[in-house]
Design an enzyme around this catalytic site. Structure first.
Site, mmCIF file in Angstrom:
data_model
loop_
_atom_site.group_PDB
_atom_site.id
_atom_site.type_symbol
_atom_site.label_atom_id
_atom_site.label_comp_id
_atom_site.label_asym_id
_atom_site.label_seq_id
_atom_site.Cartn_x
_atom_site.Cartn_y
_atom_site.Cartn_z
ATOM 1 N N ASP A 1 4.514 -37.115 3.413
ATOM 2 C CA ASP A 1 3.087 -36.803 3.340
ATOM 3 C C ASP A 1 2.360 -38.098 2.950
ATOM 4 O O ASP A 1 2.964 -39.020 2.392
ATOM 5 C CB ASP A 1 2.869 -35.717 2.282
ATOM 6 C CG ASP A 1 1.402 -35.410 2.070
ATOM 7 O OD1 ASP A 1 0.698 -35.206 3.063
ATOM 8 O OD2 ASP A 1 0.965 -35.413 0.901
ATOM 9 N N CYS B 1 42.078 -19.060 -11.372
ATOM 10 C CA CYS B 1 41.366 -18.202 -12.338
ATOM 11 C C CYS B 1 39.913 -18.005 -11.920
ATOM 12 O O CYS B 1 39.427 -16.878 -11.815
ATOM 13 C CB CYS B 1 41.400 -18.831 -13.736
ATOM 14 S SG CYS B 1 43.045 -19.059 -14.426
ATOM 15 N N CYS C 1 0.842 -1.198 0.000
ATOM 16 C CA CYS C 1 0.000 0.000 0.000
ATOM 17 C C CYS C 1 0.874 1.245 0.000
ATOM 18 O O CYS C 1 2.102 1.156 0.069
ATOM 19 C CB CYS C 1 -0.934 0.009 1.222
ATOM 20 S SG CYS C 1 -0.036 0.082 2.778
ATOM 21 N N ASP D 1 3.558 -33.465 -2.164
ATOM 22 C CA ASP D 1 3.165 -33.242 -3.553
ATOM 23 C C ASP D 1 2.124 -32.146 -3.723
ATOM 24 O O ASP D 1 1.808 -31.767 -4.849
ATOM 25 C CB ASP D 1 2.609 -34.542 -4.155
ATOM 26 C CG ASP D 1 1.241 -34.891 -3.571
ATOM 27 O OD1 ASP D 1 1.046 -34.655 -2.361
ATOM 28 O OD2 ASP D 1 0.385 -35.390 -4.322
#
Length: 794
Positions: free
Chosen positions: A495, A86, A16, A689
């Protein structure tokens, strides 16, 4: 006060006008700063006096206020790096540039990844900085273009090596004469004949070492080229000095080392050539992925079939795919039926049946029928492009274990030069006073035996091969740091739905009538949850027509609420029923009976009156139990975390062989549960998932997303398992262990080689040409050891 400079930065997180006003006010209080912050464009225009304030201080102030400064990531091809010194030098200089948040330079695949603030520094400035350090740089090319450049570079190196070998061969014979007393033509021993052979090797073929040394020293550092240039030049110019002494003095026997400088350069070129070939093999996995892609597509335009290049296919195009052809891009079947071999993506050899509205993935193989499909994802948005991008990012990233090698490399070359000077001084003053020859030989041996190449290649080559092997097996690591950290996992949280189970449950029991089922299925059609899909499928089988839904909302962890044909529908848990004022205590026995069988029970209320229950069962994935047994046998604690009720969760866990269950967890609580386990000192991996798993995946030490899940979950995870095959999880951990073991082997031998080689050379026990051969092949041995990962069984 005059403001000398202006910058424009993107600011994220503003919601805002109060946000933009606050940032503006705080910035303007800084000495030498005038700022305007635009909420609409989300940009801050800042005038500042660089004598009073730095860009880093300005961005830090914005971030301290709780907002983000927009960061972009760019990848560059960097050519001309010869050793770890390098890459370390380029990285250090880039990280000091104003506007660069983080830079990582990878010696093995010759890339630089730079995260920067646009508006403060641009990509062209990064390229210019690398050029000023003496290296070639350009925005990263497509892998096919890079492969072409690599092949040209290998051909060029082969030509130089062949020329150097032909010129060095006669000089090698003189070395054999010194070592073994072989009889060779006097011409080969003539100093000016050797001079003619050695000079083009030293200054034409070996010019790259002088060029590299000059660039390195000009930028304030020292690399491998400095050591080679110093060592070979010392041998060459001492020999030239000895040759000059023969002018007008034919009886003088010169001490020549033309063969030493020439053979050193030849051996180093041979080592670099072999190393380049071996490094090219580390990207084989990426090349295989690129070759999977279809080259052409058959587009239907105005009823006509037109063959176009794959890059010309646009989103929304209608494509025809015939049997035996590759699916060109990701899309949806709009006509026809077929079976598709998706093994390249899922590892599953059984073809998948495809019908109208089925999703098809680019680069998979159409087996049986002709189909028409609508392109939904093309170019860099396809699943294959995402996989390739993930592998590229992982191979270009830097694992934390590499930091040690980078620190050592940055100090290594100057220390070696000092050791070589000390060696020369001790020999010429104490060991063989006044005799230049042995002092010079020992100093040259020190210079050429010590090369940080092997040290710089030890980690990135293993990471490249490891991530490539993972991709070939359907395991995508997002970066080298994740590949490294995975081997530390000791706790695995899984899960339930869609991870341990197939995620496609079926209705097993229903106690209401058809009219109630019509309302419930109509409401559930608006939900994407697998349980909802099962209810809708069950209603469809019952030939029930679904109704329009006027209002729908999901109640996370509880169920759904909807308005269907002026009926207020609630479907969900006991908690949901209690929340809307319905007493279901009398149903507890029935619910527990279903749950003890591993079924998820949902209660139904219409207009806030109980109307029945519906039980849904989800079956274990075929390999779930085997995968969990493997994890446990590897010493990993396995837990199941689910929002499902405790009895159902425990029934599924028992089938899967999981002893510990955390059930009835709301989505927002999953991340907290992960933190609680981490606070016990555990290194936690979370496997999920769904969208609701994303916070937990991000919180875990390693987040593992199932590739068949949502894009949000995949984005939040550190590892993606393609196709949902759980056996890939223990494989990912074993691959991490194998890669880290390989890196440690590389680092040990690289450090041990230099630690042992330098003192041996300093004591005069190592001929310079043997030191050169050892140095050249040390890098080859590191890359070859990394390539062994390809054959490791996981």
């Amino acid at each position: 006060m005059d403001k000398d400079k202006k910058l424009t930065v993107g600011v994220t997180g503003m919601t805002c006008a109060a946000c933009s006003s606050r940032i503006e006010k705080v910035l303007n209080k800084m000495t030498g700063v005038e700022a305007e912050v635009n909420l609409t464009t989300e940009k801050a225009s800042i005038h500042y006096d660089p004598d009073n304030v730095s860009v880093d201080e300005i961005t830090a102030k914005i971030e301290h206020l709780g907002y983000g400064v927009q960061v972009e990531k760019a990848e560059f091809d960097v050519y001309g790096m010869t050793c770890a010194a390098c890459s370390s030098r380029i990285e250090k200089v880039l990280n000091k540039q104003q506007g660069v948040q983080k830079a990582s330079v990878n010696l093995a695949n010759e890339t630089a990844v730079v995260e920067y603030y646009p508006g403060i520094i641009e990509r062209e400035s990064v390229i210019d900085t690398i050029h000023r350090l003496g290296y070639e740089a350009s925005e990263r090319k497509a892998e096919s273009d890079k492969k072409s450049h690599q092949e040209k570079e290998i051909t060029r190196m082969k030509i130089k090596l062949t020329a150097s070998a032909i010129l060095s061969l006669p000089l090698l014979l003189t070395m054999l004469d010194h070592l073994f007393g072989m009889t060779i033509p006097n011409l080969l021993l003539h100093p000016w004949f050797q001079f003619v052979l050695a000079t083009p090797i030293q200054f034409i073929i070996g010019f790259q070492f002088y060029q590299g040394a000059y660039r390195s020293l000009r930028s304030g550092s020292a690399n491998m080229d400095v050591l080679v240039a110093l060592g070979t030049s010392a041998a060459y110019f001492y020999s030239l000095y000895e040759a000059i002494k023969t002018i007008g003095n034919p009886t003088y026997t010169p001490h020549l080392y033309f063969e030493t400088s020439a053979i050193l350069i030849t051996l180093i070129l041979l080592g670099k050539y072999l190393e380049k070939n071996a490094k090219a093999k580390t990207t084989d996995a990426l090349s295989k992925l690129l070759h999977l892609q279809a080259k052409e597509a058959r587009v239907i335009k105005d009823g006509q079939e037109v063959m176009v290049h794959i890059d010309e296919v646009k989103e929304g195009d209608l494509l025809l795919v015939k049997p035996g052809e590759k699916i060109p891009v990701d899309g949806i079947v709009v006509k026809g039926r077929t079976s598709v071999d998706e093994s390249m993506l899922t590892g599953e050899s059984i073809p998948v049946e495809k019908d109208i509205e089925s999703t098809v993935i680019g680069a998979t193989l159409n087996k049986s029928g002709a189909i028409e499909m609508k392109a939904t994802k093309v170019g860099k948005d396809t699943a294959l492009a995402s996989i390739i991008r993930a592998v590229e990012d992982a191979q270009g990233s830097k694992a934390p274990i590499q930091r040690m090698a980078d620190v050592i490399s940055s100090y290594f070359v100057p220390i070696v030069v000092v050791i070589a000077i000390i060696t020369f001084t001790v020999w010429i003053t104490l060991v063989t006073p006044g005799d230049v020859e042995p002092a010079l030989v020992s100093a040259i041996a020190v210079l050429v035996i010590a090369c940080p190449c092997a040290l710089g290649l030890a980690t990135p080559t293993s990471i490249m091969v490891g991530t490539g092997k993972g991709a070939e097996n359907g395991i995508l690591f997002k970066g080298g740091e994740h590949l490294e950290r995975t081997h530390k996992i000791n706790t695995m949280i899984l899960d339930k739905t869609g991870t341990i189970t197939k995620g496609k449950p079926e209705v097993t029991d229903y106690t209401g009538d058809k009219d109630i089922l019509q309302l419930v299925a109509s409401a559930e059609r608006s939900s994407e949850h697998p349980l909802a899909e099962a209810i809708v499928a069950y209603a469809t089988e019952q030939s029930i027509d679904l109704l329009e839904v006027d209002d729908f909302s999901a109640i996370p962890g509880h169920g759904i609420e909807a308005k269907v044909s002026n009926h207020h529908v609630h479907v969900g848990t006991r908690r949901l029923m209690t929340k809307i004022g319905i007493d279901v205590s009398h149903l507890e026995a029935d619910i527990q009976a279903f749950e003890s069988e591993g079924k998820t029970t949902m209660l139904i209320a219409i207009n806030r009156e109980y109307q029945g229950m519906i039980a849904v069962a989800d079956t274990l994935k075929e390999t779930a139990r085997e995968a969990i047994e493997q994890l446990k046998s590897d010493g990993i604690d396995v837990l199941m975390l689910t929002g499902d009720n405790k009895r159902t969760a425990e029934a599924i866990a028992k089938q899967a062989g999981i002893d510990r269950v955390i059930a009835e967890v709301l989505p927002e609580e999953k991340a907290e549960k992960v933190k609680e386990i981490q606070q016990q000192g555990k290194v936690v991996a979370m496997v999920g998932d769904g969208i609701n798993d994303a916070p937990a995946l991000a919180t875990a030490d390693i987040g593992i997303a199932i590739g068949t899940g949502t894009e949000v979950a995949i984005e939040a995870a550190d590892i993606t398992i393609l196709g949902g095959e759980l056996l890939l999880i223990p494989k990912a951990i074993r691959l991490s262990h194998a890669t880290i073991r390989n890196i440690k082997q590389n680092l040990f031998w690289a450090l041990a080689y230099n630690s042992a080689g330098i003192p041996v050379a300093a004591f005069g026990l190592l001929a310079p040409w043997i030191a050169g051969a050892a140095m050249a092949f040390s890098s080859v041995s590191v890359v070859t050891n990394s390539l062994r990962l390809k054959r490791v069984k996981i």
